[in-house]
Scaffold this motif. Sequence first.
Motif, mmCIF file in Angstrom:
data_model
loop_
_atom_site.group_PDB
_atom_site.id
_atom_site.type_symbol
_atom_site.label_atom_id
_atom_site.label_comp_id
_atom_site.label_asym_id
_atom_site.label_seq_id
_atom_site.Cartn_x
_atom_site.Cartn_y
_atom_site.Cartn_z
ATOM 1 N N PRO A 73 78.211 -71.577 -21.156
ATOM 2 C CA PRO A 73 77.760 -72.572 -22.146
ATOM 3 C C PRO A 73 77.181 -73.836 -21.519
ATOM 4 C CG PRO A 73 79.901 -71.663 -22.758
ATOM 5 C CD PRO A 73 79.597 -71.166 -21.380
ATOM 6 N N PRO A 77 73.611 -73.957 -23.945
ATOM 7 C CA PRO A 77 74.423 -74.348 -25.093
ATOM 8 C C PRO A 77 73.929 -73.677 -26.370
ATOM 9 C CG PRO A 77 72.878 -76.082 -24.558
ATOM 10 C CD PRO A 77 72.733 -75.040 -23.486
ATOM 11 N N SER A 78 74.771 -73.622 -27.361
ATOM 12 C CA SER A 78 74.396 -73.005 -28.632
ATOM 13 C C SER A 78 73.541 -73.968 -29.450
ATOM 14 C CB SER A 78 75.655 -72.638 -29.415
ATOM 15 O OG SER A 78 76.346 -73.822 -29.817
ATOM 16 N N ASP A 81 75.560 -76.794 -30.642
ATOM 17 C CA ASP A 81 75.812 -77.842 -29.651
ATOM 18 C C ASP A 81 74.640 -78.820 -29.571
ATOM 19 O OD1 ASP A 81 78.268 -76.739 -29.018
ATOM 20 O OD2 ASP A 81 77.440 -75.494 -27.399
ATOM 21 N N ASP A 84 74.820 -81.031 -32.514
ATOM 22 C CA ASP A 84 75.869 -82.021 -32.276
ATOM 23 C C ASP A 84 75.385 -83.119 -31.333
ATOM 24 O OD1 ASP A 84 78.777 -82.839 -32.459
ATOM 25 O OD2 ASP A 84 78.621 -82.505 -30.286
ATOM 26 N N GLN A 266 74.513 -82.130 -18.687
ATOM 27 C CA GLN A 266 74.570 -82.173 -20.153
ATOM 28 C C GLN A 266 73.347 -81.415 -20.695
ATOM 29 O OE1 GLN A 266 74.784 -86.449 -20.793
ATOM 30 N NE2 GLN A 266 77.000 -86.319 -21.076
ATOM 31 N N ASP A 268 72.917 -79.713 -23.336
ATOM 32 C CA ASP A 268 72.600 -79.883 -24.756
ATOM 33 C C ASP A 268 71.704 -81.091 -24.971
ATOM 34 O OD1 ASP A 268 74.579 -81.592 -23.935
ATOM 35 O OD2 ASP A 268 75.821 -81.369 -25.736
#
Length: 302
Positions: A73, A77-78, A81, A84, A266, A268
């Motif tokens: 992940p 990321p999804s 995410d 978010d 990071q 995402d």
Amino acid sequence: MPPLVHASRNTTDSAPTDSGPTDSAPTEDAAPSATRRRRDVSGPLRRVGLRLLALGVLLGAWQTVVVLELWPPVLVPSPADVVDALVRTSTENDGVRGYQGHYLIEHLGVSLRRIAVGALIGVGVGLALGLVMGTLGWVRVVVEPWVAFLRTLPPLAYFSLLVIWFGIDESPKIWLLAIAAMPPVAVATAAATASAPVSLVEAAQAIGAGRRQVIRSVVLPAALPEILTGVRLAVGIAYSSVVAAETVNGLPGIGGMVRDAQRYNQSDVVILGLFAIGLSGLLIDSGLRLLERRLAPWRGHI
């Protein structure tokens, strides 16, 4: 008496025959018109539907990769995410505004301002240089190799030198974007100006037009569509160079945000920044295409 009755019957019977084609003509004309209207409406709807379908397929493939855990992940990321991260960077959390003290829209706004200033300088210089190159052969022979040389250089290749010359504030970023935007406009302007229709130029000269009048009234209108295409390319190159321009002291800035998030894994936030750059770039390119249609509606008719 019988002939009169016979004649009257013929007249009565023939009346519908004569009026039939007259009444049916509007119906026959209206049918193709209605078909064209339906086609005009269905065309854009079909394009929108295909684009939404492609977006859905992309999101589905992305989510499938996340569910199957093909990569960790932290690397992929999804979509949830990334959403978010959008909320985190657009709101205040635990007393911290957005990302590194600035909201996402503020990072994007700072980068857009840098792109606007740098691209404006590059486009202005490119227009003037391309016009001179297209109208004066000896200038083109001297200057064109240097323009091509700059066009082949990646932005990071000369950004370090710009930092040495101008420091780490805004100046090297603006210079980098301006240098990146100038060659496409210069090349497009020079090529379009030099290839102006000879028949139109000779016609203008035949009625007594001077050199400046020929350039203003014939050459520039004929070259304008290609010049605007060069401007679109220049803005796109400047936009794609914003991450390189913001590698040094790039916060606030969307490129600086992406670079800073990359340092801390990071992903995402990195993907969110890429989406912000790409979507805003699409909007800017759509605006430039609309401007091109407004300023040069004669494209393809000369």
